[in-house]
Design a protein around this motif. Structure first.
Motif, PDB file in Angstrom:
ATOM      1  N   VAL A   1       4.396  10.796   0.310  1.00  0.00           N
ATOM      2  CA  VAL A   1       4.567  12.039   1.112  1.00  0.00           C
ATOM      3  C   VAL A   1       5.941  12.314   1.482  1.00  0.00           C
ATOM      4  N   GLY A   2       6.613  11.452   1.431  1.00  0.00           N
ATOM      5  CA  GLY A   2       8.135  11.692   1.644  1.00  0.00           C
ATOM      6  C   GLY A   2       8.807  12.662   0.850  1.00  0.00           C
ATOM      7  N   LEU A   3       8.207  12.804  -0.687  1.00  0.00           N
ATOM      8  CA  LEU A   3       8.788  13.637  -1.655  1.00  0.00           C
ATOM      9  C   LEU A   3       8.242  15.215  -0.985  1.00  0.00           C
TER      10      LEU A   3
ATOM     11  N   LEU B   1      10.687   2.805  -3.927  1.00  0.00           N
ATOM     12  CA  LEU B   1      11.426   2.902  -2.690  1.00  0.00           C
ATOM     13  C   LEU B   1      10.342   3.352  -1.692  1.00  0.00           C
ATOM     14  N   ASP B   2       9.323   3.866  -2.047  1.00  0.00           N
ATOM     15  CA  ASP B   2       8.303   4.537  -1.025  1.00  0.00           C
ATOM     16  C   ASP B   2       7.729   3.005  -0.423  1.00  0.00           C
ATOM     17  N   MET B   3       7.758   2.169  -1.253  1.00  0.00           N
ATOM     18  CA  MET B   3       7.022   0.670  -0.538  1.00  0.00           C
ATOM     19  C   MET B   3       8.044   0.069   0.334  1.00  0.00           C
ATOM     20  N   VAL B   4       9.342   0.111   0.122  1.00  0.00           N
ATOM     21  CA  VAL B   4      10.202  -0.332   1.180  1.00  0.00           C
ATOM     22  C   VAL B   4      10.301   0.517   2.366  1.00  0.00           C
ATOM     23  N   ARG B   5      10.347   1.877   1.885  1.00  0.00           N
ATOM     24  CA  ARG B   5      10.376   2.634   3.297  1.00  0.00           C
ATOM     25  C   ARG B   5       9.344   2.671   4.252  1.00  0.00           C
ATOM     26  N   THR B   6       8.066   2.351   3.579  1.00  0.00           N
ATOM     27  CA  THR B   6       6.940   2.338   4.446  1.00  0.00           C
ATOM     28  C   THR B   6       6.907   1.005   5.297  1.00  0.00           C
TER      29      THR B   6
ATOM     30  N   THR C   1       0.791  -1.123   0.013  1.00  0.00           N
ATOM     31  CA  THR C   1       0.096  -0.274   0.040  1.00  0.00           C
ATOM     32  C   THR C   1       0.752   1.304   0.040  1.00  0.00           C
ATOM     33  N   ALA C   2       2.041   1.334   0.427  1.00  0.00           N
ATOM     34  CA  ALA C   2       3.092   2.378   0.329  1.00  0.00           C
ATOM     35  C   ALA C   2       2.364   3.501   1.402  1.00  0.00           C
ATOM     36  N   SER C   3       1.749   3.040   2.249  1.00  0.00           N
ATOM     37  CA  SER C   3       1.131   4.092   3.421  1.00  0.00           C
ATOM     38  C   SER C   3       1.019   3.438   4.709  1.00  0.00           C
ATOM     39  N   SER C   4       1.543   4.248   5.567  1.00  0.00           N
ATOM     40  CA  SER C   4       1.638   3.610   6.995  1.00  0.00           C
ATOM     41  C   SER C   4       0.233   3.920   7.635  1.00  0.00           C
ATOM     42  N   ASN C   5      -0.475   4.797   7.120  1.00  0.00           N
ATOM     43  CA  ASN C   5      -1.754   5.428   7.441  1.00  0.00           C
ATOM     44  C   ASN C   5      -2.789   4.093   7.161  1.00  0.00           C
TER      45      ASN C   5
ATOM     46  N   GLY D   1      12.303   5.369   7.548  1.00  0.00           N
ATOM     47  CA  GLY D   1      12.299   4.993   6.060  1.00  0.00           C
ATOM     48  C   GLY D   1      12.434   6.269   5.457  1.00  0.00           C
ATOM     49  N   THR D   2      11.398   7.113   5.585  1.00  0.00           N
ATOM     50  CA  THR D   2      11.370   8.327   4.840  1.00  0.00           C
ATOM     51  C   THR D   2      12.552   9.280   5.363  1.00  0.00           C
ATOM     52  N   ALA D   3      13.045   9.312   6.446  1.00  0.00           N
ATOM     53  CA  ALA D   3      14.268   9.959   6.715  1.00  0.00           C
ATOM     54  C   ALA D   3      15.439   9.513   5.988  1.00  0.00           C
TER      55      ALA D   3
ATOM     56  N   VAL E   1       9.666  -0.185   6.586  1.00  0.00           N
ATOM     57  CA  VAL E   1      10.669   0.461   7.477  1.00  0.00           C
ATOM     58  C   VAL E   1       9.808   1.055   8.558  1.00  0.00           C
ATOM     59  N   ASN E   2       9.116   1.971   8.196  1.00  0.00           N
ATOM     60  CA  ASN E   2       8.473   3.062   9.160  1.00  0.00           C
ATOM     61  C   ASN E   2       7.490   2.262  10.078  1.00  0.00           C
ATOM     62  N   VAL E   3       6.587   1.257   9.384  1.00  0.00           N
ATOM     63  CA  VAL E   3       5.993   0.626  10.214  1.00  0.00           C
ATOM     64  C   VAL E   3       6.421  -0.457  11.308  1.00  0.00           C
TER      65      VAL E   3
END
Ligand code: ASP
Length: 426
Positions: A355-357, A384-389, A271-275, A310-312, A391-393
């Motif tokens: 949203v990272g962008l 990358l968004d998919m992978v960093r999300t 989903t590429a969304s932590s939300n 991940g976003t950082a 990491v975020n969660v």
């Protein structure tokens, strides 16, 4: 047919959905699908299924956070505990983000990211001003709790729920009566998460299929160094930083933790969304990791908004990459500014795709890098968004486990169990 909807096979089914989506998406991509002309399958059918699926999870976010946090706070035997949990959680969230961005910038500097890269600055990208510290703090306080819920402003919803929960603790018998109702409502909403998860393999299939169909893989080759560096830093942070911290502070086996997190990670990846992943992360924290609700209901939603390691990482690598390619020296002061802006921008920014962008644009604005440069990395951002999300969660759940364990609000038998634990935890 039953195996398809059996909760015990959910992880496996999501994996199959993901693999099939990737395969069919790649075939569509090879047969000419582009972001402008994705074709009927990717552009209409997959998009429709994916959107419906993500929306149906997002609809649970506000009720779930509100209810579980009210129940969590009101069930604390001692309200003073809340302050301690809050401080611990914040220290870990900020600490892990600082480690993340340091790894990212360190790796990017070490491997001289961006040197010799030809920047072609013709894509327009606009930025919002980065919010100041005062604005960030003021914005945590809702003027109107219903407006906060309607807008999905999570920090405001969190604050309201905590205050309400504390008042319930103090109110005696009426507080207890409201608590009983809130507990029942929370169980019902939690059940809805489980029901909707049955559709996850299909939703994941469509989301991944769509992404792979329209993702231009040739852009990845051109930005190979950037891509590999971000990916490397993300994996390093996930497995080494989290693994070591987890072992150090809980004494438990980090491999077990990653195993119990698999479902949530796959889901965040698709989903590429932590939300959108929040309901599942909350549910998993309780039924698979053994984190009691009094802790998880607080730490997980808070993490979904303010903790984005991940976003950082992406922001750290991107800043070094672009500034080096442009021959701009940021210096230590510039790097400190990047860390500060990236952290402030992430507080109160909901975790949604891409949203990272937007946050990166704020960082660039702050340190005076041209915003058009963001257009360059846009092409590889989705993957990358998919992978960093993921990491975020994972970071949110990792910190939550540490806090729960240190507070004695943790069930090791659930953490060690192969099957999810569905009964309500006391
Ligand atoms: N998609 C990320 C998240 O939801 C945020 C980002 O890095 O774009 O956590």
């Amino acid at each position: 047919m039953n195996a398809l909807f059996d909760p015990r096979h959910l992880t496996r089914n999501i994996l199959i959905g993901m693999a099939l989506g990737a395969a069919i998406g790649t075939v569509l991509n090879l047969s000419g699908a582009t972001p402008e002309e994705p074709g009927f399958l990717a552009g209409d059918l997959f998009q429709l299924i994916g959107d419906v699926f993500v929306r149906s999870l997002q609809l649970l976010v506000v009720p779930l956070v509100l209810l579980s946090l009210i129940v969590g706070t009101a069930s604390l035997d001692d309200v003073r505990k809340l302050g301690r949990i809050g401080v611990k959680t914040l220290v870990f969230y900020i600490g892990t983000t600082a480690i993340a961005i340091t790894i990212a910038m360190g790796m990017a500097i070490l491997f001289r990211a961006g040197s010799g890269f030809q920047l072609d600055l013709d894509t327009a990208f606009s930025a919002k001003e980065s919010p100041g510290l005062r604005a960030v703090l003021t914005n945590i306080f809702p003027r109107n709790p219903f407006a906060a819920m309607a807008e999905g402003n999570m920090l405001q919803v969190i604050l309201f729920a905590i205050l309400f929960g504390i008042a319930m603790c103090l109110a005696g018998a009426p507080g207890q009566r409201v608590l009983a109702i809130a507990k029942d409502l929370n169980e019902v909403v939690m059940k809805l998460v489980v029901v909707l998860m049955m559709a996850a393999p299909f939703g994941v299939f469509a989301l991944v299929g769509k992404t792979f169909a329209v993702q231009g893989f040739s852009t990845i080759a051109a930005l190979g160094q950037y891509f590999v560096l971000v990916l490397g830093a993300l994996l390093l942070h996930m497995f080494v930083t989290y693994g070591v911290l987890f072992k150090l502070f809980t004494g438990l086996n980090p491999m077990r933790f990653f195993k119990q997190m698999r479902r949530v990670q796959l889901f965040a990846f698709s989903t590429a969304s932590s939300n959108a992943t929040l309901p599942l992360n909350l549910e998993n924290a309780e039924h698979n990791l053994g984190i009691k609700r009094s802790i998880g209901s607080f730490t997980i939603p808070l993490g979904a908004t303010i903790n984005m390691d991940g976003t950082a990482i992406m922001q750290g690598v991107a800043t070094v990459f672009i500034s080096t390619a442009l021959g701009v020296e940021l210096g230590l002061q510039g790097y400190m500014m990047v860390i500060l802006t990236a952290t402030l921008a992430s507080v109160g920014t909901a975790g949604v795709p891409g949203v990272g962008l937007v946050m990166l644009a704020m960082v660039f604005q702050q340190v005076g890098l041209p915003l058009e440069a963001i257009g360059v990395i846009l092409g590889v951002d989705r993957l990358l968004d998919m992978v960093r999300t993921s990491v975020n969660v994972t970071g949110d759940a990792m910190v939550s486990t540490i806090v729960a364990k240190s507070e004695g609000e943790f069930r090791e038998d659930i953490f060690e169990a192969e099957e999810p634990h569905w009964e309500e935890m006391k």
